[in-house]
Design an enzyme around this catalytic site. Structure first.
Site, short mmCIF file in Angstrom:
data_model
loop_
_atom_site.label_atom_id
_atom_site.label_comp_id
_atom_site.label_asym_id
_atom_site.label_seq_id
_atom_site.Cartn_x
_atom_site.Cartn_y
_atom_site.Cartn_z
N ARG A 121 0.81 -1.22 0.00
CA ARG A 121 0.00 0.00 0.00
C ARG A 121 0.85 1.28 0.00
O ARG A 121 0.65 2.18 -0.82
CB ARG A 121 -0.92 0.03 1.25
CG ARG A 121 -2.13 -0.85 1.16
CD ARG A 121 -2.45 -1.44 2.52
NE ARG A 121 -1.45 -2.44 2.83
CZ ARG A 121 -1.55 -3.73 2.47
NH1 ARG A 121 -2.63 -4.14 1.91
NH2 ARG A 121 -0.58 -4.59 2.72
N THR A 122 1.80 1.38 0.93
CA THR A 122 2.51 2.64 1.12
C THR A 122 3.35 2.99 -0.10
O THR A 122 3.29 4.10 -0.61
CB THR A 122 3.40 2.54 2.38
OG1 THR A 122 2.62 2.03 3.45
CG2 THR A 122 3.97 3.90 2.76
N LYS B 92 24.88 -5.12 -1.38
CA LYS B 92 26.35 -5.31 -1.44
C LYS B 92 27.04 -4.68 -0.24
O LYS B 92 28.25 -4.56 -0.20
CB LYS B 92 26.90 -4.67 -2.73
CG LYS B 92 26.30 -5.22 -4.01
CD LYS B 92 26.81 -4.43 -5.21
CE LYS B 92 25.98 -4.69 -6.45
NZ LYS B 92 26.16 -3.66 -7.48
N ARG C 211 11.31 3.96 3.90
CA ARG C 211 10.84 2.94 4.86
C ARG C 211 12.05 2.15 5.29
O ARG C 211 12.85 1.70 4.47
CB ARG C 211 9.80 2.00 4.23
CG ARG C 211 9.48 0.81 5.14
CD ARG C 211 8.28 0.03 4.72
NE ARG C 211 7.05 0.75 5.03
CZ ARG C 211 5.84 0.20 4.97
NH1 ARG C 211 5.71 -1.08 4.65
NH2 ARG C 211 4.77 0.91 5.26
N HIS D 289 4.59 5.77 11.72
CA HIS D 289 4.17 5.63 10.30
C HIS D 289 3.21 6.80 10.06
O HIS D 289 2.00 6.64 9.98
CB HIS D 289 3.49 4.27 10.12
CG HIS D 289 3.25 3.86 8.70
ND1 HIS D 289 3.35 4.72 7.63
CD2 HIS D 289 2.90 2.64 8.17
CE1 HIS D 289 3.07 4.05 6.50
NE2 HIS D 289 2.79 2.79 6.82
N1 CP Z 1 -0.27 -0.04 5.83
C1 CP Z 1 0.94 -0.32 5.30
O1 CP Z 1 1.95 0.28 5.67
O2 CP Z 1 0.91 -1.32 4.36
P1 CP Z 1 2.18 -1.75 3.50
O3 CP Z 1 3.16 -2.40 4.44
O4 CP Z 1 1.65 -2.70 2.46
O5 CP Z 1 2.77 -0.51 2.90
#
Ligand code: CP
Length: 308
Positions: free
Chosen positions: A58-59, A86, A108, A136
């Site tokens: 999603r993100t 590496k 991320r 998040h």
């Molecule tokens: N909600 C969320 O962070 O989903 P993903 O890990 O798929 O990005």
């Protein structure tokens, strides 16, 4: 209108009026995704790099779609298929990416605090797309937008968050976000998944989901973050699900107009029964839809540009 900051790293950092500005901007961007031609020239000539050291559906997709709908150039980098594999450090990776003059890096990372470190040594904007068990922020913003859109307000609502609170960056960002906007937040988890001192974040701590949800307006269910557990924290999935999973019997204790959130990915039959995940009062796919608008708003408010 722009935010007077370079980066979006945490909800803890954001003031109430900044959160409200992001939500109202996101609301105004929603119609772009409903157009036949889903694109505005707002960020033409800007370059956005999505740098992901952890899996995401999603993100990552919605940051990429948000960038492209605003006509920015979006580049996706997965750690597993880059020179990180590496042995290159985050700092060296970021410095090399910065040499190509991007306007924003969306990061991320499995380590809490990695986006803050990155923001300290590069000049372009950094957006935290989830750091370890820390925060998040864009997820919490899309959750706030979804609840505000559905229930018409945040102030005065009762929000119950259930699951692996200890390891959930979504829980932490949402506790900050909902309380800053005037909601009352309660958290429910097995004792092994409840961080000590969580009440100091301004939320209520409860042991039983059945007791917590009786006067709730919103229930947010969370996935067990097995990938962050160093030792087993519950005897069996079946026992966890019996005590902390949301099924029709437990939901019978909630108000008739309850709405259900889950950040995804969901584990059907573990933390949420399949029929509840798919029910009309489940806002799970509304959350995903709003994720694009929120991320468009973040790019717009950080990187600027004219609306049309
Ligand atoms: N909600 C969320 O962070 O989903 P993903 O890990 O798929 O990005």
């Amino acid at each position: 209108m722009r935010l007077k900051r370079k980066d979006i790293l945490t909800i803890e950092d954001l003031a109430k009026d900044e959160i409200e500005l992001i939500l109202s901007t996101a609301q105004s961007f929603k119609e772009v995704s409903e157009r036949e031609i889903k694109k505005v020239p707002t960020l033409r000539g800007r370059t956005i790099i999505n740098l992901f050291y952890e899996a995401s559906t999603r993100t990552r997709t919605s940051f990429e779609i948000a960038a492209k709908r605003m006509s920015a150039d979006a580049i996706n980098i997965s750690a597993s298929s880059s020179s990180v594999a590496k042995g290159e450090t985050l700092k060296d990776t970021a410095k090399n990416l910065e040499a190509m003059n991007p306007d924003c890096i969306v990061l991320r990372h499995p380590s809490s605090g990695a986006p803050q470190v990155l923001a300290g040594f590069i000049k372009c904007s950094v957006i935290n797309a989830g750091d370890g068990s820390h925060e998040h922020p864009s997820q919490a913003l899309l959750d706030l937008l979804t609840v505000k859109e559905k229930l018409g307000r945040i102030d005065g609502l009762k929000i119950v968050i259930v699951g692996d609170i200890s390891h959930s960056r979504v829980a932490r960002s949402n506790i900050y976000g909902f309380t800053k906007l005037g909601a009352e937040v309660s958290v429910v988890a097995p004792p092994t998944m409840m961080p000590s001192g969580i009440a100091s974040m301004g939320c209520n701590v409860k042991n039983r989901i059945e007791d917590a949800i009786t006067d709730a307006d919103v229930i947010m269910m969370l996935r067990i973050q097995l990938e962050r557990h160093k030792v087993p924290l519950f005897p069996t999935v079946r026992e966890y699900s019996r005590l902390f999973g949301l099924d029709r019997k437990k939901l019978g204790k909630a108000k008739k107009d309850i709405v259900i959130l889950h950040p995804g990915p969901i584990n059907r039959g573990v933390e949420i029964a399949s029929d509840i995940a798919d029910a009309p009062y489940s806002l799970i796919l509304d959350q995903v839809k709003n994720g694009v608008a929120v991320r468009m708003a973040l790019f717009y408010l950080l990187l600027g540009g004219s609306r049309e």
